[in-house]
Structure formats: C-alpha cells, structure tokens
Design a protein around this motif. Structure first.
Motif, PDB file in Angstrom:
ATOM      1  N   UNK A 163      26.069  72.528  75.617  1.00 20.77           N
ATOM      2  CA  UNK A 163      25.428  71.327  74.910  1.00 20.77           C
ATOM      3  C   UNK A 163      26.129  70.102  75.472  1.00 20.77           C
ATOM      4  N   UNK A 164      27.443  70.257  75.773  1.00 23.67           N
ATOM      5  CA  UNK A 164      28.293  68.949  75.914  1.00 23.67           C
ATOM      6  C   UNK A 164      28.430  68.252  74.819  1.00 23.67           C
ATOM      7  N   UNK A 165      28.688  68.786  73.555  1.00 20.08           N
ATOM      8  CA  UNK A 165      28.875  68.015  72.515  1.00 20.08           C
ATOM      9  C   UNK A 165      30.288  68.087  71.771  1.00 20.08           C
ATOM     10  N   UNK A 166      31.261  68.411  72.810  1.00 21.73           N
ATOM     11  CA  UNK A 166      32.468  68.585  72.532  1.00 21.73           C
ATOM     12  C   UNK A 166      33.258  67.272  71.839  1.00 21.73           C
ATOM     13  N   UNK A 167      32.769  66.170  72.488  1.00 19.69           N
ATOM     14  CA  UNK A 167      33.345  64.823  72.180  1.00 19.69           C
ATOM     15  C   UNK A 167      32.861  64.299  70.885  1.00 19.69           C
ATOM     16  N   UNK A 168      31.689  64.587  70.497  1.00 21.59           N
ATOM     17  CA  UNK A 168      31.072  64.236  69.234  1.00 21.59           C
ATOM     18  C   UNK A 168      31.097  64.979  68.222  1.00 21.59           C
ATOM     19  N   UNK A 169      31.622  66.449  68.240  1.00 13.89           N
ATOM     20  CA  UNK A 169      32.032  67.113  66.967  1.00 13.89           C
ATOM     21  C   UNK A 169      33.055  66.531  66.082  1.00 13.89           C
ATOM     22  N   UNK A 170      32.555  66.509  65.036  1.00 11.01           N
ATOM     23  CA  UNK A 170      33.886  66.067  64.294  1.00 11.01           C
ATOM     24  C   UNK A 170      34.173  66.897  63.074  1.00 11.01           C
ATOM     25  N   UNK A 171      33.102  67.599  62.787  1.00  9.00           N
ATOM     26  CA  UNK A 171      33.291  68.658  61.334  1.00  9.00           C
ATOM     27  C   UNK A 171      32.883  69.972  61.801  1.00  9.00           C
ATOM     28  N   UNK A 172      33.593  71.051  61.647  1.00 11.77           N
ATOM     29  CA  UNK A 172      33.437  72.432  61.951  1.00 11.77           C
ATOM     30  C   UNK A 172      33.688  73.197  60.790  1.00 11.77           C
ATOM     31  N   UNK A 173      32.686  74.081  60.352  1.00 10.97           N
ATOM     32  CA  UNK A 173      33.163  75.090  59.123  1.00 10.97           C
ATOM     33  C   UNK A 173      32.781  76.343  59.522  1.00 10.97           C
ATOM     34  N   UNK A 174      33.519  77.374  59.404  1.00  9.70           N
ATOM     35  CA  UNK A 174      33.144  78.884  59.855  1.00  9.70           C
ATOM     36  C   UNK A 174      33.916  79.708  58.617  1.00  9.70           C
ATOM     37  N   UNK A 175      32.740  80.778  58.354  1.00 12.39           N
ATOM     38  CA  UNK A 175      32.771  81.349  56.936  1.00 12.39           C
ATOM     39  C   UNK A 175      32.531  82.808  57.130  1.00 12.39           C
ATOM     40  N   UNK A 176      32.786  83.678  56.656  1.00 13.98           N
ATOM     41  CA  UNK A 176      32.332  85.004  56.627  1.00 13.98           C
ATOM     42  C   UNK A 176      31.940  85.521  55.128  1.00 13.98           C
ATOM     43  N   UNK A 177      30.726  85.949  54.979  1.00 12.40           N
ATOM     44  CA  UNK A 177      30.525  86.367  53.588  1.00 12.40           C
ATOM     45  C   UNK A 177      31.360  87.240  52.791  1.00 12.40           C
ATOM     46  N   UNK A 178      31.739  88.468  53.322  1.00 12.55           N
ATOM     47  CA  UNK A 178      32.495  89.432  52.804  1.00 12.55           C
ATOM     48  C   UNK A 178      34.011  89.183  53.257  1.00 12.55           C
ATOM     49  N   UNK A 179      34.274  88.154  53.847  1.00  7.09           N
ATOM     50  CA  UNK A 179      35.867  88.019  53.946  1.00  7.09           C
ATOM     51  C   UNK A 179      36.316  88.877  55.095  1.00  7.09           C
ATOM     52  N   UNK A 180      37.105  88.224  56.168  1.00  7.34           N
ATOM     53  CA  UNK A 180      37.583  88.954  57.260  1.00  7.34           C
ATOM     54  C   UNK A 180      38.513  88.199  57.751  1.00  7.34           C
ATOM     55  N   UNK A 181      39.037  88.609  59.049  1.00  3.67           N
ATOM     56  CA  UNK A 181      40.223  88.004  59.662  1.00  3.67           C
ATOM     57  C   UNK A 181      39.479  87.362  61.354  1.00  3.67           C
ATOM     58  N   UNK A 182      40.087  86.397  61.577  1.00  7.72           N
ATOM     59  CA  UNK A 182      39.505  85.948  63.000  1.00  7.72           C
ATOM     60  C   UNK A 182      40.776  86.109  64.016  1.00  7.72           C
ATOM     61  N   UNK A 183      40.439  86.450  65.054  1.00  7.50           N
ATOM     62  CA  UNK A 183      41.517  86.632  66.220  1.00  7.50           C
ATOM     63  C   UNK A 183      41.794  85.174  66.534  1.00  7.50           C
ATOM     64  N   UNK A 184      43.258  85.256  66.775  1.00 11.31           N
ATOM     65  CA  UNK A 184      44.081  83.624  66.944  1.00 11.31           C
ATOM     66  C   UNK A 184      43.633  83.491  68.228  1.00 11.31           C
ATOM     67  N   UNK A 185      43.537  84.600  69.163  1.00 13.82           N
ATOM     68  CA  UNK A 185      43.199  83.891  70.727  1.00 13.82           C
ATOM     69  C   UNK A 185      42.017  83.194  70.705  1.00 13.82           C
ATOM     70  N   UNK A 186      41.005  83.705  70.058  1.00 12.06           N
ATOM     71  CA  UNK A 186      39.745  83.031  70.217  1.00 12.06           C
ATOM     72  C   UNK A 186      39.637  81.717  69.715  1.00 12.06           C
ATOM     73  N   UNK A 187      40.519  81.272  68.335  1.00 14.10           N
ATOM     74  CA  UNK A 187      40.346  80.136  68.084  1.00 14.10           C
ATOM     75  C   UNK A 187      41.239  79.359  69.048  1.00 14.10           C
ATOM     76  N   UNK A 188      42.545  79.901  69.677  1.00 11.80           N
ATOM     77  CA  UNK A 188      42.934  79.015  70.507  1.00 11.80           C
ATOM     78  C   UNK A 188      41.997  78.668  71.598  1.00 11.80           C
TER      79      UNK A 188
END
Length: 271
Positions: free
Chosen positions: A124-149
C-alpha cells in the motif's frame, strides 16, 4: 453505515461510492466484492464471526485489488479460528493513506497472517502515514521478536502503539519506533498460574524496566484483566510499576479490572 451479519454488501441498493464509514460483520467473498465500490470510504470496521472460514475461502484469486484511496482507519477483529479469514482479505487490500490499523486475531500470531499484514503495508505504501497500530490475540500468546523487528521499520512515524494479550512485549521493546508517544499494553490472566510468582518476571515489569533504563519518555497505559489475583498482589504489582515510572521519568496510568471466567474477549468501543 452499520451492517448486520445477514446484510450482503453488493445486493443492497445504496450509493456505496458515497459512504465514508462502514461497520460490518463480514461475509467473505461477498463482502470483499462490495468494497470495490467504496472509493470514498474513510473508516472500515470488520468483525469476523466464528465459523466464517468457508465464506472467506470464496474470495477468488482473480478478484482485483481493493484500493480504498481515502481509507484512514481499519479495525479488523477476527473471532474465527482460521487464518484464511485474515489472509484472504488482507492480500487484496491497497490502503495508501491508512493512518490507524487495528488487528485482533483468534489465531496464533503466526507467520501466515503476520507476513500478509507486512505485505499489505508494504504494497500500500502507507508506511509514512501510519500513526497508530494495535495488535491483539483473543486467547493470549507471544509474538516473535524478529518479526516485530522487521515490522517496526515499516512504521517510522508511529506515535501510538497498542498490544492486547501479548505476553512477550519485553522481548522486542528495544525495537520500538523512535517517534512513539504512547504505549498501551493489555494483559489478561487466563489461568490460575498465568502470572509468574515472581512479579519481576511479568512482561509488564520487564517493559517498564527497559523504558526506565533507556530513559524513554512517553505515555504508558497498562490494563490488567485479573481473574484469580488477590488484592494484595494487585497492589504490590501497581507499586512496582509506579516505582519504575517515577525512576524513569515517564507517565504511567494503570487500570485493574476483574474479568469473569466465561468472558473470552471484550470488543472495545470504536474511537
């Protein structure tokens, strides 16, 4: 406009090109086809209900890209436990002016949905416009650090970041975007042994400890959904959190709430 689960987007005789906001229970391929006409849409909230996988698999590969040139807000809540309900739509979206993205899944935060999310932002090329990001998991879990990096560099202007029921923020807190002004973390106690006995090992404490050490000065909001924790432990946890905030010099708000055992997810009110 708000559409209930029985409303089929393309079959309703409405001026879709005039719409600026849609809140809908989705219908997979039928819903996606209707979005092709919504060229002036600015806000889109999709709530995928349980057992929706079959309808989402009806999205044909030949369907053209759904470009929504004016969309600034996308909220996607997936209560179905199959990642097709996420990837099938995300692979079709082109959102060049997106500013706020919220993604809550019932699946494990695994590579198929997350790489598709990464691909949508990149395409989309929306990198510059993105100001707010929410990520959630209904049952709870962990995210891989390398992906967020890998994901955070796509959001260099992010000022507001929220994680819901992610118990591993401390593993990638060092990669938070430099422009960040607000961090919101929501934790739920999903079992009697969910919180570690040693409070210092709680993810929230690890995050605050890092912010304190790095002198990151922005607003932090913590929400704890307790089911079994005693009032004494709640107070002890709050004191440790506030001590770190005072030492680090950043603003901290803490909200404690009791969550009944039968409640699996609370859909927040739209901002």
């Amino acid at each position: 406009i708000s559409l209930l689960s029985h409303s089929l987007l393309p079959t309703l005789a409405l001026p879709w090109s005039n719409l600026t906001s849609i809140t809908a229970d989705s219908h997979g391929g039928i819903f996606a086809a209707g979005l092709l006409e919504c060229i002036n849409l600015q806000s889109l909230i999709i709530r995928v209900q349980k057992d929706s996988r079959m309808s989402w698999e009806t999205i044909p590969e030949s369907m053209p890209t759904i470009k929504l040139p004016k969309l600034t807000k996308l909220d996607f809540i997936n209560l179905d436990t199959n990642y097709f309900t996420e990837t099938q739509l995300m692979e079709k979206l082109d959102l060049p002016t997106l500013r706020s993205l919220s993604w809550v899944t019932s699946n494990e935060p695994s590579w198929p949905p997350l790489t598709t999310l990464w691909g949508m932002i990149n395409r989309s090329g929306c990198s510059e416009s993105l100001e707010s990001f929410t990520f959630g998991v209904v049952q709870g879990d962990e995210l891989e650090a390398e992906f967020m990096r890998a994901l955070f560099p796509l959001m260099p202007n992010l000022v507001k970041l929220s994680f819901q029921r992610i118990d591993s923020v401390g593993k990638f807190v060092e990669y938070l975007p430099a422009a960040l002004q607000e961090l919101n973390l929501e934790y739920w106690e999903l079992s009697e042994d969910h919180w570690p006995e040693d409070l210092e090992r709680m993810d929230a404490l690890r995050v605050l400890d890092h912010l304190c050490a790095e002198r990151r000065k922005f607003n932090v909001n913590l929400v704890f959904g307790d089911r079994y924790t005693t009032e004494q432990r709640v107070q002890e946890r709050a004191e440790k959190c506030r001590a770190l905030a005072m030492k680090g010099g950043f603003n901290l708000e803490i909200k404690n709430q009791h969550v009944d055992e039968h409640v699996s997810y609370i859909i927040p009110e739209s901002e």
